[in-house]
Structures are given as structure tokens and as C-alpha cells.
Design an enzyme around this catalytic site. Structure first.
Site, PDB file in Angstrom:
ATOM      1  CG  ASN A 261     -33.694 -35.854 -44.489  1.00  0.00           C
ATOM      2  OD1 ASN A 261     -34.430 -36.947 -44.979  1.00  0.00           O
ATOM      3  ND2 ASN A 261     -34.336 -34.856 -44.365  1.00  0.00           N
TER       4      ASN A 261
ATOM      5  CD  GLU B 119     -38.094 -33.459 -44.347  1.00  0.00           C
ATOM      6  OE1 GLU B 119     -38.687 -32.600 -44.903  1.00  0.00           O
ATOM      7  OE2 GLU B 119     -36.877 -33.402 -43.834  1.00  0.00           O
TER       8      GLU B 119
END
Length: 537
Positions: free
Chosen positions: A185, A250
Site C-alpha cells: 500500500n 484510503e
């Protein structure tokens, strides 16, 4: 006062929640959740439960929350998130295992050998705790390994271990959970640039080496004043072509304050563009928004003079961004209120002391949204237990109790969230215990303090001449001692008696082979006792 912002076509209020439209597309729409408002505010809980079919713990699963001191695990916050998700039929994405921030000082100062061991033990403890939980389906294994130029970030991880810590972490996570989807990520990788290309090359290289990287997360912390990455869809697709799943992990889209209708309009367009890009890429699993209400957002504390980054305002009112997300998900779908037909009666096979395979005749769906999967329940009266979920008409159940009768049934789900009636029930009984061989359990008290201790590892060894397919370790806690955490085993407590059964990934032991689990206990101040008698069967 903000002027009204109008979007053409469907009205969000008159339609289904976000999660219903996402599910109809075979996607998730998620939110990062904070434990404090989740426990203390009904509006927060209600929106989190109603609108999203996926959740990520904003902070409760990070290293400083789960293992603040070496070997001393605290899962209270993480468990609260997982329990909430389980209650609301949501999947959980674990965030994050190895990151250069929010990692305790005791880790950062370790030498190379001790740091590798710390990575292994931490991942084993955290991932292993949820390996048998069907709600926890994926993990951010390593987070933010590059700088913005595409060079490796010179974090304490890299300075001590070099780049190898990345592969080590993924292998440890796969050992702890053989079924979870394992992700890398990062931020500022949404468009095609030096950083995303470095990520692309790393993922390609790791997969060629057999490292189990099967998911790439694109954080999506965007700002309207910096323009939209218009090659987002192209970038997602090039990673998907490597054979990995992709996801937006996110997402928030901040603006320079004060907020006004023009900024709201631009923000809504950005949100719509992100969702549309994910919709267009088959391998994009979904979009997670980093929070959902401006009342609880990291943005104002991090970016001076900026904020209003989420799809609800501080008063839990939907913003134009909400409508944009809703309509991007709902576009092209029709209202489906017809549930699938009930599945056929499940048939059991390959029954062992702790596992069984079930198969059944598939359901049909005439409502238009298509079958999404099946849920398998144990029939126990008013509080039936979800044993597992499958996208096909079969499932391999693990972590079962030896010598136990299970009465089970199956329900089907469609893409619009409709649920079928129950299948007819079926009954099977697990066998009496491990097949062939005998096991022993040898504990090691890793660390103690005035009011507690950690026992790790408890080494389980097959001392027989043939393989075993499961193990059960029992021991008794001294009076006044309380189990506060465990990992790499399914643990139950009755009074002071503790039973630890293998997880779904460490029950099969060949002759002479070993595995291990661990646990943490609190005790009265000044009491130096620890459990002394362990029995393995």
C-alpha cells in the site's frame, strides 16, 4: 451558507445505501473506522453499519496499538472493529502490519536478527489472531516503502534490513493466514509517475520470486487544488495486468478552507472519477474512504488550512460527494428486491476432527443482480453461528471442535443484498481427535512483569511416526489469572481451564514436525505463578 449542488438523474435519498449498489457491481465500498466514535456515537455507528460493506481500522490494528511492548499484545480496539463488522455483515481489511510510522520505539532500536524475529512474531500474533475469522479477508502487509522519487524509503526497516524486509513480511503473513489477500500500500501512486512505476517494478519482481503479493493498494489522499490523476484507470489496469487485485484504500479529497459550493462540486467530481475508474477495472475490488464524516478526519491536523475531505459533513449530513459516490455506484443498475432461491441441502465429506467439506445444489437468482455467494451457519437455536462464506456451492470448514455434532444450513446472497431462505439442515459429527501420531506441548515463558506474562512459543510437536491432522492443547491458569490475548490457535476458556486448538493453517504436522502458538495473561500484582501442566492430544 452553501448553495445547493444538483446532480442529474437519480436522487440518493430515494435509493439504496452505498453498499447495496457496490455489491450489485461485485465491489465493496468501505470506510476507515475509529474506535471512540464507534463506541460512543449512535449516528456514527448507524452510518457505518448502513452504508458500507467493508471496513478498515483507522488505527486500532497498527503496531503501536496491538503490540506496544514486546510480546505484550492488546487486541481490544482491533476486536471492537472486527466484532462490529461481523455484526453488520462487512468484510475487514487489516491495516497495517509493517510501517515506518506508529511503530513502537522498542522495535526501531533492534538489531537485524532481532528485528526480523520481531516482524515474524508480530505478524504471526496479529494476523494469526484473525486467521479463522471469515470477516477478516485482507491485510496491508507493508505500507509506504517508497519516497516520492521512487527510491526505497530510508526507514529504520530499510536501514537495518535492506529491501528484504518486504519479502520477509509477506511470507510471514502468508504463513499466518493461508487465505487472506496480502497487499502492499502507498500514497501518491494513483497516477503513472516515478513512484508508481517503482511500485510496479517491485510488485513484478516480488511475484516472479514467488513472494505472495496478491494485492496493491492506492491510498488516494487527493486535493482539489492539485488536479485529478486522469491516468488513474490506466494505472490500475497496468497493475491488474500483473495478476494482482487492485483497490483504492484510503480515499479522501481535501480542499482549502473555507468550503463553498464550487469546491464541493469539484470534490464531488473527483470522488465520482475515482469510483468510475474502479468500476471500469475488473480487478479493482472496491474503494475505501478514509473515514466518512468531516467530524473525524485526520486532514485538518495534518494539512494546515485544509479540510472538508469526506462525504458527510461534521453534522452527519450527506454532501455532494456522497451523491457522486452513490450515483457512480448505482449507475446502470436496476432495483432488485427478489431474493435468490434457497440452496440445496448441504452434503458433508472429508470430515476430520477439525474440518469438513460441504457441497450443495446452487441457488438461482431472477432479480437481475446475480448471485454474490453463500453463508454457512451452525443451527443453535436463536443465535446461529456463521461458520464461513463462499462464492461457490461448496466450502471447506476449518477450526471445528473434535467429537462434536454440527447441524448446518446454507443461505444465498445476491448482488443487491437480498438473502434467500435457509436450505434444509444437514448434520455431521467431527472425529475424535488427531489421526495417527501423538503430540507434545512445550511452553516457554517469553517475558514477565509484575501483573502479567507472555508464554511464547508453546511448541507443539508430533512425536509419532505418522502425520496428524489437528491438535488440542489444554492447560490450567493459576487462580486469579486471566487470559488477555492469544495467537496462532483457536482458544476457549472455561473458568481457569484453557483449550487451544490448531488454526486452519497449522494443524497438519508430519512425523517429527512442530508448530507453535502463544498467549498473554494478566495476574494479581506480585503473583509470580505461571501455568505448569500442558496436555496435547
Amino acid at each position: 451558507m452553501l448553495a445547493a449542488f444538483l446532480l442529474p438523474a437519480t436522487a440518493a435519498e430515494a435509493s439504496a445505501p452505498l453498499r447495496t449498489h457496490a455489491a450489485a457491481r461485485g465491489k465493496f465500498i468501505g470506510a476507515a473506522l475509529a474506535t471512540s466514535p464507534l463506541s460512543g456515537e449512535s449516528s456514527y455507528r448507524n452510518i457505518a453499519a448502513t452504508e458500507f460493506n467493508q471496513v478498515t481500522a483507522e488505527n486500532a490494528m497498527k503496531w503501536d496499538s496491538t503490540e506496544p511492548s514486546q510480546g505484550q499484545f492488546n487486541f481490544s480496539g482491533a476486536d471492537a472493529i472486527v466484532n462490529f463488522a461481523t455484526q453488520n455483515n462487512q468484510q475487514v481489511h487489516g491495516h497495517t502490519l509493517v510501517w515506518h510510522q506508529q511503530t513502537p520505539g522498542w522495535v526501531q532500536g533492534l538489531g537485524a536478527s532481532a528485528m526480523r524475529t520481531a516482524i515474524q512474531n508480530h505478524i504471526s500474533g496479529v494476523v494469526g489472531r484473525y486467521a479463522d475469522n471469515p470477516a477478516v479477508v485482507s491485510w496491508d502487509v507493508v505500507n509506504e516503502v517508497f519516497d516520492d522519487n521512487g527510491n526505497m524509503r530510508t526507514s529504520f526497516w530499510y536501514n537495518t534490513l535492506g529491501q528484504s524486509y518486504i519479502a520477509d513480511a509477506f511470507r510471514a503473513a502468508r504463513a499466518a493466514d493461508s487465505n487472506a489477500r496480502l497487499c502492499i500500500n502507498d500514497y501518491n501512486v494513483e497516477g503513472i509517475n516515478a513512484k508508481s512505476t517503482a511500485m510496479y517494478n517491485l510488485v513484478s519482481s516480488l511475484r516472479q520470486q514467488g513472494v505472495p503479493v496478491d494485492c496493491v493498494g492506492f491510498q488516494g489522499h487527493l486535493a482539489i487544488q492539485y488536479g485529478f490523476p486522469n491516468d488513474l484507470q490506466q494505472n490500475l489496469q497496468r497493475f491488474a495486468d500483473l495478476g494482482v487485485q487492485v483497490r483504492i484504500t484510503e480515499l479522501d479529497i481535501r480542499m482549502q478552507m473555507p468550503r463553498n459550493s464550487s469546491k464541493d462540486s469539484t470534490q464531488a467530481t473527483y470522488y465520482r472519477n475515482v469510483v468510475n475508474a474502479c468500476n471500469a477495472v475488473t480487478a479493482c475490488a472496491g474503494v475505501t474512504i478514509w473515514g466518512f464524516t468531516d467530524k473525524y478526519s485526520w486532514v485538518p491536523d495534518t494539512f494546515s488550512g485544509e479540510g472538508a475531505a469526506l462525504i458527510y459533513d461534521e453534522s452527519y449530513q450527506q454532501k455532494p460527494a456522497y451523491t457522486a459516490v452513490h450515483d457512480a455506484l448505482a449507475g446502470g443498475t436496476s432495483t432488485d428486491t427478489t431474493p435468490p432461491s434457497a440452496p440445496g441441502t448441504p452434503a458433508s465429506s472429508n470430515v476430520t476432527s477439525n474440518s469438513a467439506t460441504l457441497t450443495w445444489a446452487a441457488s438461482t437468482d431472477s432479480g437481475g443482480s446475480g448471485l454474490a455467494g453463500y453463508d454457512v451457519y451452525r443451527e443453535q437455536g436463536t443465535n446461529d453461528t456463521l461458520l464461513g462464506r463462499s462464492t461457490t456451492a461448496s466450502i471447506n470448514l476449518t477450526g471445528l471442535t473434535p467429537s462434536t455434532e454440527y447441524q448446518v444450513y446454507v443461505r444465498a446472497r445476491d448482488g443487491a443484498g437480498n438473502v434467500s431462505g435457509n436450505s434444509a439442515a444437514a448434520t455431521f459429527t467431527t472425529t475424535t481427535g488427531p489421526v495417527g501420531g501423538a503430540c507434545t506441548a512445550t511452553p516457554t515463558v517469553q517475558t514477565q512483569w509484575n501483573t502479567g506474562y507472555v508464554v511464547q512459543p508453546v511448541t507443539v510437536t508430533n512425536g509419532g511416526s505418522s502425520a496428524i491432522t489437528g491438535w488440542t492443547v489444554t492447560f490450567t491458569l493459576p487462580s486469579g489469572h486471566t487470559l488477555t490475548g492469544s495467537w496462532n490457535a483457536a482458544v476457549t476458556v472455561s473458568g481457569q481451564n484453557v483449550t487451544a486448538r490448531n488454526a486452519n493453517y497449522n494443524g497438519n504436522l508430519g512425523a517429527g514436525a512442530s508448530t507453535s502458538f502463544g498467549f498473554q495473561v494478566s495476574r494479581p500484582s506480585g503473583d509470580t505463578q505461571t501455568p505448569s501442566s500442558y496436555t496435547c492430544a
